[in-house]
Design a protein around this motif. Sequence first.
Motif, mmCIF file in Angstrom:
data_model
loop_
_atom_site.group_PDB
_atom_site.id
_atom_site.type_symbol
_atom_site.label_atom_id
_atom_site.label_comp_id
_atom_site.label_asym_id
_atom_site.label_seq_id
_atom_site.Cartn_x
_atom_site.Cartn_y
_atom_site.Cartn_z
ATOM 1 N N LYS A 1 39.161 28.768 39.444
ATOM 2 C CA LYS A 1 38.750 28.294 38.126
ATOM 3 C C LYS A 1 39.525 29.001 37.015
ATOM 4 C CE LYS A 1 34.013 26.736 39.044
ATOM 5 N NZ LYS A 1 34.146 25.439 38.352
ATOM 6 N N LEU A 2 39.759 30.297 37.204
ATOM 7 C CA LEU A 2 40.503 31.052 36.203
ATOM 8 C C LEU A 2 41.949 30.585 36.119
ATOM 9 C CD1 LEU A 2 39.127 34.659 36.869
ATOM 10 C CD2 LEU A 2 38.672 33.220 34.872
ATOM 11 N N VAL A 3 42.561 30.337 37.268
ATOM 12 C CA VAL A 3 43.939 29.852 37.295
ATOM 13 C C VAL A 3 44.040 28.499 36.607
ATOM 14 C CG1 VAL A 3 45.782 29.017 38.821
ATOM 15 C CG2 VAL A 3 44.598 31.160 39.349
ATOM 16 N N GLU A 4 43.034 27.648 36.844
ATOM 17 C CA GLU A 4 43.017 26.318 36.237
ATOM 18 C C GLU A 4 42.869 26.396 34.719
ATOM 19 O OE1 GLU A 4 40.354 22.190 36.467
ATOM 20 O OE2 GLU A 4 39.964 23.829 37.861
ATOM 21 N N ALA A 5 42.083 27.373 34.249
ATOM 22 C CA ALA A 5 41.816 27.474 32.814
ATOM 23 C C ALA A 5 42.867 28.295 32.075
ATOM 24 C CB ALA A 5 40.433 28.099 32.591
ATOM 25 N N GLN A 6 43.577 29.169 32.793
ATOM 26 C CA GLN A 6 44.492 30.131 32.150
ATOM 27 C C GLN A 6 45.462 29.501 31.145
ATOM 28 O OE1 GLN A 6 47.316 32.162 34.714
ATOM 29 N NE2 GLN A 6 47.104 34.067 33.530
ATOM 30 N N PRO A 7 46.117 28.345 31.435
ATOM 31 C CA PRO A 7 47.106 27.805 30.482
ATOM 32 C C PRO A 7 46.522 27.451 29.116
ATOM 33 C CG PRO A 7 47.378 26.810 32.648
ATOM 34 C CD PRO A 7 46.096 27.568 32.689
ATOM 35 N N GLU A 8 45.215 27.232 29.020
ATOM 36 C CA GLU A 8 44.605 26.808 27.755
ATOM 37 C C GLU A 8 43.881 27.939 27.038
ATOM 38 O OE1 GLU A 8 45.194 23.838 26.565
ATOM 39 O OE2 GLU A 8 46.336 23.380 28.393
ATOM 40 N N VAL A 9 43.812 29.127 27.648
ATOM 41 C CA VAL A 9 43.039 30.224 27.053
ATOM 42 C C VAL A 9 43.871 30.942 25.997
ATOM 43 C CG1 VAL A 9 41.868 32.424 27.474
ATOM 44 C CG2 VAL A 9 41.649 30.541 29.120
ATOM 45 N N GLU A 10 43.246 31.165 24.835
ATOM 46 C CA GLU A 10 43.854 31.957 23.768
ATOM 47 C C GLU A 10 43.006 33.200 23.549
ATOM 48 O OE1 GLU A 10 45.367 29.859 20.263
ATOM 49 O OE2 GLU A 10 44.593 28.004 21.166
ATOM 50 N N MET A 11 43.675 34.366 23.398
ATOM 51 C CA MET A 11 42.964 35.619 23.179
ATOM 52 C C MET A 11 43.807 36.503 22.265
ATOM 53 S SD MET A 11 41.350 38.177 26.077
ATOM 54 C CE MET A 11 40.427 36.830 26.820
ATOM 55 N N LYS A 12 43.136 37.212 21.395
ATOM 56 C CA LYS A 12 43.844 38.051 20.430
ATOM 57 C C LYS A 12 44.770 39.028 21.142
ATOM 58 C CE LYS A 12 43.026 40.920 16.352
ATOM 59 N NZ LYS A 12 42.003 41.546 15.478
ATOM 60 N N GLY A 13 46.032 39.060 20.701
ATOM 61 C CA GLY A 13 47.017 39.963 21.283
ATOM 62 C C GLY A 13 47.872 39.328 22.356
ATOM 63 N N PHE A 14 47.533 38.087 22.722
ATOM 64 C CA PHE A 14 48.286 37.395 23.772
ATOM 65 C C PHE A 14 48.620 35.981 23.319
ATOM 66 C CE2 PHE A 14 45.573 40.487 25.864
ATOM 67 C CZ PHE A 14 46.473 41.174 26.691
ATOM 68 N N ARG A 15 49.755 35.519 23.778
ATOM 69 C CA ARG A 15 50.104 34.137 23.513
ATOM 70 C C ARG A 15 49.239 33.213 24.369
ATOM 71 N NH1 ARG A 15 55.875 33.213 24.944
ATOM 72 N NH2 ARG A 15 55.568 35.007 26.318
ATOM 73 N N LYS A 16 49.099 31.959 23.902
ATOM 74 C CA LYS A 16 48.314 30.981 24.649
ATOM 75 C C LYS A 16 48.861 30.826 26.064
ATOM 76 C CE LYS A 16 46.778 26.152 24.509
ATOM 77 N NZ LYS A 16 46.814 24.881 23.747
ATOM 78 N N GLY A 17 47.986 30.961 27.048
ATOM 79 C CA GLY A 17 48.378 30.800 28.450
ATOM 80 C C GLY A 17 48.933 32.056 29.082
ATOM 81 N N LYS A 18 48.993 33.169 28.318
ATOM 82 C CA LYS A 18 49.590 34.392 28.849
ATOM 83 C C LYS A 18 48.586 35.527 29.004
ATOM 84 C CE LYS A 18 53.690 32.629 29.059
ATOM 85 N NZ LYS A 18 54.321 32.377 30.388
ATOM 86 N N VAL A 19 47.280 35.217 28.918
ATOM 87 C CA VAL A 19 46.257 36.244 29.098
ATOM 88 C C VAL A 19 46.235 36.657 30.571
ATOM 89 C CG1 VAL A 19 43.825 36.829 28.847
ATOM 90 C CG2 VAL A 19 44.892 35.223 27.240
ATOM 91 N N PRO A 20 46.327 37.962 30.890
ATOM 92 C CA PRO A 20 46.345 38.424 32.284
ATOM 93 C C PRO A 20 45.086 38.005 33.034
ATOM 94 C CG PRO A 20 46.995 40.197 30.793
ATOM 95 C CD PRO A 20 46.481 39.089 29.940
ATOM 96 N N MET A 21 45.227 37.732 34.323
ATOM 97 C CA MET A 21 44.107 37.298 35.153
ATOM 98 C C MET A 21 42.994 38.338 35.184
ATOM 99 S SD MET A 21 44.371 34.254 36.376
ATOM 100 C CE MET A 21 43.275 34.327 37.775
ATOM 101 N N ALA A 22 43.370 39.601 35.243
ATOM 102 C CA ALA A 22 42.353 40.664 35.315
ATOM 103 C C ALA A 22 41.464 40.645 34.079
ATOM 104 C CB ALA A 22 43.037 42.017 35.467
ATOM 105 N N LEU A 23 42.097 40.406 32.903
ATOM 106 C CA LEU A 23 41.328 40.354 31.655
ATOM 107 C C LEU A 23 40.457 39.095 31.599
ATOM 108 C CD1 LEU A 23 40.793 41.854 29.065
ATOM 109 C CD2 LEU A 23 42.727 40.668 28.013
ATOM 110 N N LEU A 24 41.015 37.990 32.075
ATOM 111 C CA LEU A 24 40.234 36.752 32.129
ATOM 112 C C LEU A 24 39.007 36.918 33.020
ATOM 113 C CD1 LEU A 24 42.960 33.951 32.422
ATOM 114 C CD2 LEU A 24 41.463 34.407 30.471
ATOM 115 N N LYS A 25 39.224 37.577 34.144
ATOM 116 C CA LYS A 25 38.115 37.746 35.090
ATOM 117 C C LYS A 25 37.028 38.638 34.499
ATOM 118 C CE LYS A 25 37.376 38.228 40.033
ATOM 119 N NZ LYS A 25 38.037 38.416 41.342
ATOM 120 N N LYS A 26 37.460 39.672 33.761
ATOM 121 C CA LYS A 26 36.485 40.554 33.128
ATOM 122 C C LYS A 26 35.697 39.820 32.054
ATOM 123 C CE LYS A 26 36.135 44.993 30.740
ATOM 124 N NZ LYS A 26 36.885 46.165 30.200
#
Length: 444
Positions: free
Chosen positions: A31-56
Amino acid sequence: MQVTETLNEGLKRGYSITVTAAELDAKVNDKLVEAQPEVEMKGFRKGKVPMALLKKQFGQRLLGESMQEVIDGAMNKHFEDSGDKPAMQPKVEMQNGEEWKEGDDVNVEISYEALPVIPEVDLKSISLEKLVVKADDAEVEEALGNLAETAQDFKARRKGSKAKDGDQVVMDFVGVVDGEAFEGGSAEDFPLVLGSNQFIPGFEEQLVGVKVEEVKDCTVTFPEEYQAEHLAGKEAVFTCTIKEVKEPVAAEINDELATKFGAEDLDGLKGQISERLEAEYGGAARAVMKRALLDQLDKLVSFDLPPSLVEAEAGQIAHQLWHDENPDVQDHNHDTIEPTEEHTSLAERRVRLGLLLAELGQKAEVEVTDAEMSQAIMNQARQYPGQERQFFEFVQQNAQMQQQMRAPIFEDKVVDYVFELATVADKEVSKDDLEKAIEALDEE
């Protein structure tokens, strides 16, 4: 994932499903891999948020979704592989729910009652009698007389006669409240049928006994909830001048009467009446034949019944019969109604026939069309004058209500399908014989 059968007794089934922590973790990662390209987070470009941070950030929420999806998927696969169809919603319990923590396997117990395998029925072997009643001349004449009464006219009573309940009086009247005439409280040559309750309660009764040229004061009190607020609850005096007193007479049975009811002439009206009577007889005869069919089907088939369906149906029967015997109780704030053996026996018959008809309808690809549902909803909506639209919208938004309305339509279409295959012999009987057959249905 491991699925283990724990119960297989009659129609009762039980299964233990174990979902490993590794399977859940893999599902979350997918699910995280599927969502990763659309996730935006401060300090990271869209789609470039690390998996470990997404999982947390999202892991806990996705863990619950993944757990539900894995269990649902396991159940669906089981039903697909086994061919089982649950009679009611399966019961799902997580065995280690209180102690479970992330990283543990998930243990789930599933239990349900399977729908039975319905045996084949040779519908062509069924023989039925269709009661046929012809409308005779006497019945048509009686119906004509009833129509004439509904289209009644009024003729002047003998001079000096007193008005009776049901008579029509033609009068002028003036109403006064607090010594002053009020708007809408007067009229001339007004025809009023005594007993029609067209006027304020108590008004018409005071006119019984009046005669032509008599002046009568009628004193009444407007209801507290009267629509005109300035008159609500006030006493009024109506001075009535009686100009005519007429007695009701049935309209003459002739071509003129026929045209009032949409026929070209009297013979045409008689034909319409005859068709309507025979249609009514046909509907009653169908009910008798349907009961005979259900009786035969009930004897032709035998199979295990899901106890939960029988128990629920018996409870509904007992509850409905209790309310029939206690019509003053409108709500459900009463003691629990325990089903008797008679209720359970009737429930078993209904469940058995319901499952059989559902199976026959499915195999015959019987469907309830949108047009049939709309017609049924409109017919029922007429029971709520002024609220038809609200009722229509309520049904559209209520799946359970839709099913309740669809079920009898589906059943009747299946019954008609069986009638076509069965051997049906017409039997001409009298109206009395048909009425006795209908009464016998109510006694059973």
